[in-house]
Design an enzyme around this catalytic site. Structure first.
Site, short mmCIF file in Angstrom:
data_model
loop_
_atom_site.label_atom_id
_atom_site.label_comp_id
_atom_site.label_asym_id
_atom_site.label_seq_id
_atom_site.Cartn_x
_atom_site.Cartn_y
_atom_site.Cartn_z
CD GLU A 51 -1.74 -2.37 1.63
OE1 GLU A 51 -0.55 -2.60 1.95
OE2 GLU A 51 -2.65 -3.23 1.73
CG PHE A 113 -9.68 -9.65 11.31
CD1 PHE A 113 -8.40 -10.01 11.73
CD2 PHE A 113 -9.97 -9.70 9.95
CE1 PHE A 113 -7.44 -10.43 10.83
CE2 PHE A 113 -9.01 -10.11 9.04
CZ PHE A 113 -7.74 -10.47 9.47
CD GLN A 114 -7.31 -7.30 7.79
OE1 GLN A 114 -8.20 -7.10 6.98
NE2 GLN A 114 -6.13 -7.81 7.48
CE LYS A 163 -16.99 -6.83 3.50
NZ LYS A 163 -16.28 -8.06 3.91
CG MET A 460 22.37 13.07 2.90
SD MET A 460 23.48 14.28 2.17
CE MET A 460 22.49 14.85 0.79
#
Ligand SMILES: Cc1ncc(C[n+]2csc(CCOP(=O)(O)OP(=O)(O)O)c2C)c(N)n1
Ligand SMILES: [Mg+2]
Length: 555
Positions: A51, A113-114, A163, A460
């Site tokens: 993602e 969940f999630q 959802k 760097m």
């Protein structure tokens, strides 16, 4: 017409003219992906490998096209994986619409969940974020997300969609998107500054990322040329004024050119356009522009005087402000002594060094090329030496400095600009952060060309350790554990390795016209430094130029 919540989301995207979205599916967005499967919408979905890559791709798409980038992810880890990308876009004022699935409303607040509270997590890194609570609100909320992302000072907007709402039905109204016009600016603010501007003997323009966002590069160029004012640019302002023009002073700040940093320090007037005077630009604040009156123009009133005292704050759209400046000041100034154009390096020989390497890449691919970078020395060298003459060609994470940004951004840029060649200039350390997105490059045969500036170091940070920590290279040194040619090949992508300019030229000749992705592993010394560099806390005129030992290196 009754439509499901999921269908309405896609109807809205379609309505506002979205052609590409970047995302990754999961449980909480299955209804959205289901709608995507059979709607017949012309929207193309690109599934990245992670993602974070999806948000960076949406970001690269937005920076290069000027249209909001769109990202679609699932709840929980899908949502948290977007956070670095959202913060990257926020700090560089990039318009994004990120749609996250959320667990169904009955499950919210139960550690389901999630489930994560993604709006709470992104509150401080979005221009706006909200969770939709009723199916009837989906249409106007999605449209409003686009309006907020794109208007005024752009930025990322996150919409969290439970959802169960995706599955419910409601009437699709077909509302139109209304993006608020830029506020009419108060001319009197500018008029107060005009006499000072007219009288200034050593004026300098400081062009920031706001010039890109306002699409005001042409107006800036016309004004600066007509009036004869030299232009320094911030990292985000790269390309807003042609770097090849004699009035271009180049980059300002920590890795700014000597010309730019001196000109700003000696200026009696600084006209700052869409620049926020970040710490990387001003160095020691009490020594910055001590002789100058500062006129600061920004669309975001909160920027005016935030980081440095401003004598003449002007809130306004830069395009409109520059048009007024052009009218008011015309060609009025006497031509000033033009700064000498910065010398090109001699074309390289032998082992690869940064400036001739970048010039060779530029020669091979031409002026229309878009370049996305990662973060580190290679990023600063690209800003200094590639020679950008146009805006929206140099795509880089300026504000957050996100290693791992470049590959995703390059993918989005190439998808949004099929008529241009996109290059990805990466450091070896940054590339390893998100090189998984080679899977996306390969899957969609995105024809971008990656050049890994492989100094086998976190260059760097190593440079800072060399200059400011007595060469104690803690955890930044030599790492050749990954064979980038084989890595490319594992993804079905052509890989090349070059160590000399002769090898480079041969490879550039071969890949220049290839309509497919390529990775070129460019082996470089880990001891080449980015110069000039202003030590932290010092005035921007206290540059280490690299000429101190006569060899471009500090011993
Ligand atoms: C996500 C993230 N972690 C750490 C840093 C700190 N950092 C800035 S530059 C740099 C080194 C980058 O190495 P590389 O990509 O190889 O580029 P080089 O400087 O060698 O060109 C690091 C570690 C960062 N900017 N971003
Ligand atoms: Mg490196």
């Amino acid at each position: 017409m009754k439509r499901s919540g999921a269908q309405i989301v896609l109807d809205c995207l379609n309505k506002v003219g979205v052609d590409s979205i970047f995302g990754f599916p999961g449980g909480a967005v299955i209804p959205l992906y289901d709608a995507l499967y059979d709607t017949g919408h012309p929207i193309r979905h690109y599934r990245t490998c992670h993602e974070q890559g999806a948000v960076h791709a949406a970001d690269g798409y937005a920076r290069t096209t000027g249209k909001p980038g769109v990202c679609l992810v699932t709840s929980g880890p899908g949502a948290t994986n977007t956070i670095t990308g959202i913060a990257t876009a926020f700090l560089d004022s990039v318009p994004l619409v990120v749609i996250t699935g959320q667990v169904g409303r009955p499950l919210i607040g139960r550690d389901s969940f999630q489930e994560v509270d993604i709006t709470a997590m992104t509150l401080t890194i979005t221009k706006h974020c909200e969770m939709i609570r009723r199916v009837e609100d989906i249409e106007k909320t999605i449209l409003r997300a686009f309006a907020i992302a794109a208007s005024g000072r752009p930025g990322p907007v996150l919409v969290d969609l439970p959802k169960d709402l995706m599955l419910q039905e409601t009437e699709y109204l077909g509302l139109d998107l209304t993006v608020p016009e830029a506020p009419v600016f108060d001319r009197s603010q500018l008029e107060q500054a005009l006499p000072t501007l007219r009288e200034a003997r050593r004026p300098v323009i400081l062009a920031g990322g706001g010039v890109v966002l306002a699409n005001a590069s042409e107006e800036l160029t016309e004004f600066a040329m007509a009036y004869g004012i030299p232009v320094a640019n911030t990292l985000m302002g790269t390309g807003t004024f042609p770097q090849s023009h004699p009035l271009a002073l180049g980059l300002v700040g920590m890795h700014g050119s000597q010309e730019a940093n001196r000109a700003l320090s000696e200026a009696d007037l600084v006209l700052a356009l869409g620049a926020r005077f970040s710490d990387r630009v001003i160095g020691a604040p009490d020594q910055f522009c001590r002789q100058a009156q500062i006129i600061q123009v920004d669309i975001d009133v909160n920027e005016l005087g935030k980081n440095t005292d401003t004598h003449f704050p002007v809130q306004g759209d830069l395009k409109a402000v520059l048009q007024v400046l052009r009218e008011e000041l015309g060609n009025g100034r006497q031509p000033m002594a033009e700064p000498a154009p910065r010398p090109m390096s001699a074309s390289g020989e032998g082992e690869l060094t940064a400036q001739p390497l970048l010039e060779a890449i530029h020669r091979a691919f031409g002026d229309e090329t878009i370049v996305a970078t990662e973060v580190g020395q290679h990023q600063m060298w690209t800003a200094q030496h590639f020679g950008f003459d146009r805006p929206r060609r140099f795509i880089t994470s300026g504000g957050l400095g996100t290693m791992g940004f470049g590959l995703g951004a390059a993918i989005g840029a190439q998808i949004g600009n099929s008529d241009r060649q996109v290059l990805h200039i990466a450091g070896d350390g940054s590339f390893k952060m998100n090189c998984n997105e080679l899977g996306t490059v390969s899957k969609y045969r995105v024809p971008l060309k990656t050049f890994v500036f492989n100094n086998q170091a976190l260059g760097m940070v190593r440079q800072w350790q060399r200059l400011f920590c007595d060469g104690r290279f803690s955890e930044t040194d030599g790492d050749d554990s990954v064979d980038f040619v084989k890595l490319a090949q594992a993804y079905g992508i052509r890989g090349y390795r070059v160590a000399t300019f002769a090898e480079l030229e041969a490879v550039l000749n071969e890949i220049r016209a290839l309509e497919e992705p390529v990775v070129v592993d460019c082996l470089m010394s880990r001891d080449e430094n980015v110069y000039p560099i202003v030590p932290p806390g010092k005035a921007i005129t206290d540059m280490i130029t690299g000429q101190e030992t006569g060899k471009g290196e500090l011993a």
